[in-house]
Design a protein around this motif. Structure first.
Motif, PDB file in Angstrom:
ATOM      1  N   ASP A   1      48.773  28.620  16.492  1.00  0.00           N
ATOM      2  CA  ASP A   1      49.286  28.459  15.130  1.00  0.00           C
ATOM      3  C   ASP A   1      49.191  27.010  14.658  1.00  0.00           C
ATOM      4  O   ASP A   1      49.051  26.734  13.476  1.00  0.00           O
ATOM      5  CB  ASP A   1      50.726  28.967  15.012  1.00  0.00           C
ATOM      6  N   HIS A   2      49.256  26.055  15.594  1.00  0.00           N
ATOM      7  CA  HIS A   2      49.163  24.629  15.251  1.00  0.00           C
ATOM      8  C   HIS A   2      48.997  23.835  16.536  1.00  0.00           C
ATOM      9  O   HIS A   2      49.059  24.389  17.644  1.00  0.00           O
ATOM     10  CB  HIS A   2      50.413  24.160  14.498  1.00  0.00           C
ATOM     11  N   GLY A   3      48.809  22.522  16.393  1.00  0.00           N
ATOM     12  CA  GLY A   3      48.623  21.671  17.550  1.00  0.00           C
ATOM     13  C   GLY A   3      49.927  21.077  18.052  1.00  0.00           C
ATOM     14  O   GLY A   3      51.030  21.584  17.775  1.00  0.00           O
ATOM     15  N   GLN A   4      49.794  19.972  18.790  1.00  0.00           N
ATOM     16  CA  GLN A   4      50.962  19.308  19.375  1.00  0.00           C
ATOM     17  C   GLN A   4      50.619  17.844  19.583  1.00  0.00           C
ATOM     18  O   GLN A   4      49.578  17.511  20.152  1.00  0.00           O
ATOM     19  CB  GLN A   4      51.333  19.949  20.705  1.00  0.00           C
ATOM     20  N   GLU A   5      51.508  16.968  19.111  1.00  0.00           N
ATOM     21  CA  GLU A   5      51.233  15.534  19.199  1.00  0.00           C
ATOM     22  C   GLU A   5      52.215  14.857  20.144  1.00  0.00           C
ATOM     23  O   GLU A   5      53.401  15.191  20.183  1.00  0.00           O
ATOM     24  CB  GLU A   5      51.325  14.886  17.811  1.00  0.00           C
ATOM     25  N   PHE A   6      51.699  13.886  20.892  1.00  0.00           N
ATOM     26  CA  PHE A   6      52.511  13.100  21.818  1.00  0.00           C
ATOM     27  C   PHE A   6      52.392  11.616  21.477  1.00  0.00           C
ATOM     28  O   PHE A   6      52.026  10.801  22.301  1.00  0.00           O
ATOM     29  CB  PHE A   6      52.076  13.357  23.260  1.00  0.00           C
ATOM     30  N   ASN A   7      52.662  11.301  20.219  1.00  0.00           N
ATOM     31  CA  ASN A   7      52.533   9.932  19.712  1.00  0.00           C
ATOM     32  C   ASN A   7      51.129   9.392  19.970  1.00  0.00           C
ATOM     33  O   ASN A   7      50.946   8.200  20.247  1.00  0.00           O
ATOM     34  CB  ASN A   7      53.585   9.017  20.355  1.00  0.00           C
ATOM     35  N   ASP A   8      50.133  10.270  19.867  1.00  0.00           N
ATOM     36  CA  ASP A   8      48.745   9.886  20.169  1.00  0.00           C
ATOM     37  C   ASP A   8      48.257   8.755  19.278  1.00  0.00           C
ATOM     38  O   ASP A   8      47.461   7.908  19.713  1.00  0.00           O
ATOM     39  CB  ASP A   8      47.825  11.101  20.013  1.00  0.00           C
ATOM     40  N   LEU A   9      48.689   8.754  18.028  1.00  0.00           N
ATOM     41  CA  LEU A   9      48.234   7.736  17.079  1.00  0.00           C
ATOM     42  C   LEU A   9      49.187   6.545  16.996  1.00  0.00           C
ATOM     43  O   LEU A   9      49.005   5.667  16.162  1.00  0.00           O
ATOM     44  CB  LEU A   9      48.060   8.370  15.697  1.00  0.00           C
ATOM     45  N   GLU A  10      50.188   6.553  17.866  1.00  0.00           N
ATOM     46  CA  GLU A  10      51.163   5.454  17.948  1.00  0.00           C
ATOM     47  C   GLU A  10      51.827   5.180  16.592  1.00  0.00           C
ATOM     48  O   GLU A  10      52.052   4.035  16.208  1.00  0.00           O
ATOM     49  CB  GLU A  10      50.501   4.190  18.514  1.00  0.00           C
ATOM     50  N   LYS A  11      52.154   6.269  15.887  1.00  0.00           N
ATOM     51  CA  LYS A  11      52.863   6.162  14.609  1.00  0.00           C
ATOM     52  C   LYS A  11      54.263   6.760  14.695  1.00  0.00           C
ATOM     53  O   LYS A  11      54.921   6.957  13.672  1.00  0.00           O
ATOM     54  CB  LYS A  11      52.068   6.884  13.510  1.00  0.00           C
ATOM     55  N   GLY A  12      54.691   7.082  15.917  1.00  0.00           N
ATOM     56  CA  GLY A  12      56.032   7.623  16.087  1.00  0.00           C
ATOM     57  C   GLY A  12      56.151   9.114  15.857  1.00  0.00           C
ATOM     58  O   GLY A  12      57.262   9.626  15.690  1.00  0.00           O
ATOM     59  N   TYR A  13      55.039   9.840  15.861  1.00  0.00           N
ATOM     60  CA  TYR A  13      55.070  11.284  15.641  1.00  0.00           C
ATOM     61  C   TYR A  13      55.033  12.029  16.968  1.00  0.00           C
ATOM     62  O   TYR A  13      54.191  11.755  17.829  1.00  0.00           O
ATOM     63  CB  TYR A  13      53.889  11.733  14.791  1.00  0.00           C
ATOM     64  N   TRP A  14      55.936  12.999  17.084  1.00  0.00           N
ATOM     65  CA  TRP A  14      56.021  13.815  18.288  1.00  0.00           C
ATOM     66  C   TRP A  14      56.025  15.293  17.905  1.00  0.00           C
ATOM     67  O   TRP A  14      56.575  15.674  16.875  1.00  0.00           O
ATOM     68  CB  TRP A  14      57.290  13.490  19.080  1.00  0.00           C
ATOM     69  N   GLN A  15      55.407  16.083  18.749  1.00  0.00           N
ATOM     70  CA  GLN A  15      55.363  17.536  18.603  1.00  0.00           C
ATOM     71  C   GLN A  15      54.540  17.951  17.382  1.00  0.00           C
ATOM     72  O   GLN A  15      53.361  17.653  17.320  1.00  0.00           O
ATOM     73  CB  GLN A  15      56.780  18.111  18.599  1.00  0.00           C
ATOM     74  N   HIS A  16      55.140  18.593  16.384  1.00  0.00           N
ATOM     75  CA  HIS A  16      54.359  19.094  15.253  1.00  0.00           C
ATOM     76  C   HIS A  16      55.256  19.157  14.018  1.00  0.00           C
ATOM     77  O   HIS A  16      56.458  18.960  14.088  1.00  0.00           O
ATOM     78  CB  HIS A  16      53.787  20.478  15.566  1.00  0.00           C
ATOM     79  N   GLY A  17      54.634  19.397  12.869  1.00  0.00           N
ATOM     80  CA  GLY A  17      55.378  19.476  11.619  1.00  0.00           C
ATOM     81  C   GLY A  17      55.559  18.152  10.922  1.00  0.00           C
ATOM     82  O   GLY A  17      56.148  18.103   9.845  1.00  0.00           O
ATOM     83  N   GLY A  18      55.045  17.055  11.500  1.00  0.00           N
ATOM     84  CA  GLY A  18      55.297  15.734  10.941  1.00  0.00           C
ATOM     85  C   GLY A  18      54.173  15.155  10.117  1.00  0.00           C
ATOM     86  O   GLY A  18      54.409  14.371   9.201  1.00  0.00           O
ATOM     87  N   ASN A  19      52.933  15.498  10.438  1.00  0.00           N
ATOM     88  CA  ASN A  19      51.799  14.975   9.679  1.00  0.00           C
ATOM     89  C   ASN A  19      50.653  15.975   9.771  1.00  0.00           C
ATOM     90  O   ASN A  19      50.774  17.023  10.406  1.00  0.00           O
ATOM     91  CB  ASN A  19      51.382  13.591  10.198  1.00  0.00           C
ATOM     92  N   PHE A  20      49.537  15.646   9.150  1.00  0.00           N
ATOM     93  CA  PHE A  20      48.402  16.563   9.121  1.00  0.00           C
ATOM     94  C   PHE A  20      47.179  15.970   9.816  1.00  0.00           C
ATOM     95  O   PHE A  20      46.039  16.208   9.424  1.00  0.00           O
ATOM     96  CB  PHE A  20      48.084  16.960   7.682  1.00  0.00           C
TER      97      PHE A  20
END
Length: 616
Positions: free
Chosen positions: A474-493
């Motif tokens: 349904d969607h991906g998962q982020e582990f602050n990969d871009l070092e912008k403080g985003y974790w998991q999902h629902g925060g950016n595109f």
């Protein structure tokens, strides 16, 4: 008439507590400022001081006003103090929780969030460790202790009979509020993004706008205002979906099976992480550059079944409009085997995707995601064993263990070391995600083991040759990969949150890997046109194209949901908020200047989003 001295003293005490709580609120709320982009300008800095002070003072004032109302109604001192402590603790707790929610997901506490957190089978969505619960209890105890200290301090200060200069303070507050709203109104009319971004970042923030008045006064840059109006294009919310009656003729009916793993990012379909799916992909058509329709389950599942953006989610749910795909399957007498590890009531897929199917189970028994995932495997095996072989079937299997970072206690983990349990409060800019990622991979490996058994069961029952199998997320998962403080999902595109694995198995088609951009919007129309005999143009009921036919390169696509969506191009992401404000970043989330926004693309995107609304 002046207040009696006794009453006046208590009111002053409450006022001093208000000021102390305001400082505590500012201390917690300062984290919001870290989410703002481009705050260097002098006007922006002045505005942030005024707006931050006035807005969070308003929030801090609510417990004070409620306490005064109670006190003047009941005239009971200690009862009023108790309720003041209660109201103040709730206010500070709200700000603290909201900063955590916003920090991880970039949306605030709202009816949608509360429904997910406290709605039907909310534990299927949010899992909290014992440590999380103990920390929350300790925090609440700390807030109560702080309030007792504030009241003790306020009582001491009040007894000294200092001049608190309340009138001057109120006047200063009103000036801050007036000036900050005036600056915002001008900025909104002139699309001054470094200031208008605060509307999305600050909680329950509804600043003044006065576009028409400022335009009459000649205080608007007409060119910038014209561009801004692009983002608020809309039409009547009367639905015209599909736009034409559906025509179909399907003499050869195949089984159709959707296997969806919640929270599966595109770079985690490998021989090490998902060996069974990876092997099965060798027999399938793999779409190697595939994007979901959203960064959340709500829009990801919606776009997969409807082939249209989840900006329609609320209206379709309210009116219980089912997708063309499900209606066509029912029309063609398909049997349904729908098994979801997480509840289908929250988000309410039972009132949109499956609105017309009353026989499906809305939840699966089990105390944890791994138990429920195992259970849906067992239910599916039982269902196809009793399947009427004269009728085709549609199956939807929705696995949740990766979303919950979960696997059985005795599971043989291929990735070590990993976390014993996930503490979501630890996720900040300085957190090292290695052990968390290993736990995520172990959860995916577990889900893959279950899917491997499902595929083997289909093969043993000789169902593969007559089945079309879609495997995706349904969607991906982020582990602050871009070092912008985003974790998991629902925060950016970014790709980390919307790019997902996608493969389709059709035994009659040659396996291959497609590198071109494909979307969740393409899946439903591909199934409808190739396997359900629908004759309509795909444009009549979807935003998608045929996955099996090479198409022209897309200039952009829509990704998101009702509250917020983005127009994603090859090198940039233009975010469109519910209020109509725009901001753009590159694909690594670095902010772009307003001048780099392609307003023609934005206008086309907004107009295309509204294609299934009737125009009046």
């Amino acid at each position: 008439m002046a207040l009696p001295q006794k009453n006046n003293g208590l009111v002053k005490q409450f006022y001093i507590v208000l000021l102390l709580n305001f400082l505590a609120t500012l201390f917690i709320a300062k984290r919001y400022l870290s989410f703002l982009e481009d705050t260097d300008g002098f006007l922006t800095k002045i505005y942030l001081v005024l707006a931050t002070t006035s807005h969070f003072l308003i929030i801090s004032t609510l417990p004070f006003l409620l306490t005064l109302l109670l006190y003047f109604c009941c005239k009971k001192k200690y009862l009023s103090i108790v309720f003041n402590i209660l109201f103040s603790v709730l206010g500070l707790l709200y700000i603290q929780i909201d900063t955590i929610v916003f920090g991880q997901f970039r949306y605030h506490i709202s009816p949608m969030v509360l429904k997910m957190a406290f709605g039907t089978r909310a534990s299927d969505i949010f899992q909290f460790s014992t440590q999380n619960i103990l920390m929350a209890i300790a925090f609440v105890i700390g807030l109560v202790t702080l309030q007792l200290l504030f009241h003790f301090t306020a009582g001491k200060i009040q007894s000294k009979n200092y001049n608190l200069r309340i009138k001057q303070s109120v006047l200063l507050f009103l000036m801050f509020t007036l000036f900050s709203n005036s600056i915002y109104a001008w900025s909104d009319a002139n699309y001054y993004g470094s200031i208008t971004q605060t509307k999305e970042v600050f909680p329950v923030y509804f600043p003044l706008t006065a576009d028409s008045l400022l335009l009459k006064l000649g205080l608007v840059d007409l060119e910038r205002s014209k561009n801004k109006s692009v983002a608020t294009e809309n039409t009547s919310n009367t639905i015209a979906y599909p736009s034409q009656p559906i025509r179909s003729d399907n003499p050869v009916q195949k089984n159709i099976i959707y296997i969806v793993i919640d929270t599966w990012r595109w770079d985690c379909m490998t021989a090490e992480i998902t060996p069974n799916i990876y092997a099965f992909a060798k027999k399938s058509i793999v779409f190697d550059n595939h994007m979901s329709g959203s960064n959340m389950t709500t829009g990801g599942i919606f776009s997969l079944f409807y082939g249209i953006p989840a900006t329609y989610f609320q209206n379709f749910t309210t009116q219980q409009i089912a997708p063309v795909l499900m209606n066509e399957l029912q029309k063609q007498k398909y049997q349904f085997h729908v098994f979801a590890s997480s509840t289908l009531e929250n988000p309410p897929f039972n009132r949109n995707v499956f609105a017309n199917i009353s026989t499906i189970p809305l939840f699966t028994e089990g105390n944890s995601p791994d138990e429920r995932d195992l259970k849906i495997n067992e239910l599916f095996t039982a269902a196809i064993s009793k399947q009427d072989k004269k009728q085709p079937f549609f199956s939807f299997l929705f696995y949740d263990s990766a979303h919950g970072f979960d696997y059985p206690e005795n599971y043989k983990k291929p990735f070590s070391p990993d976390l014993d349990q996930v503490n979501y409060l630890d996720l900040d800019d300085d957190y090292d995600p290695k052990l968390l990622i290993n736990r995520y991979k172990n959860a995916l490996h577990y889900v893959d083991s279950l899917i491997g058994k499902t595929l083997k069961e289909l093969e043993d029952k000789k169902l593969l040759d007559n089945s079309i199998i879609v495997i995706t997320s349904d969607h991906g998962q982020e582990f602050n990969d871009l070092e912008k403080g985003y974790w998991q999902h629902g925060g950016n595109f970014s790709d980390y949150q919307v790019k997902v694995p996608m493969l389709i198995f059709d035994g009659s088609k040659k396996p291959r890997v497609e590198k071109r951009l494909t979307l969740h919007y393409d899946v439903a129309p591909t199934i409808l046109s190739n396997y359900l005999g629908v004759k309509n143009k795909m444009d009549d009921y979807s935003f998608g194209t045929d996955l099996f036919t090479v198409q022209k390169d897309r200039k952009y696509f829509i990704c998101g949901y009702n509250q917020k969506f983005s127009i994603i191009q090859s090198t940039k992401i233009t975010n469109v908020s519910a209020s109509g404000t725009l901001n753009a970043t590159d694909k690594k989330l670095n902010k772009l200047e307003d001048e780099q926004i392609d307003y023609n693309i934005v206008l086309n995107g907004i107009q295309s989003v509204n294609k299934f609304y009737k125009k009046k």
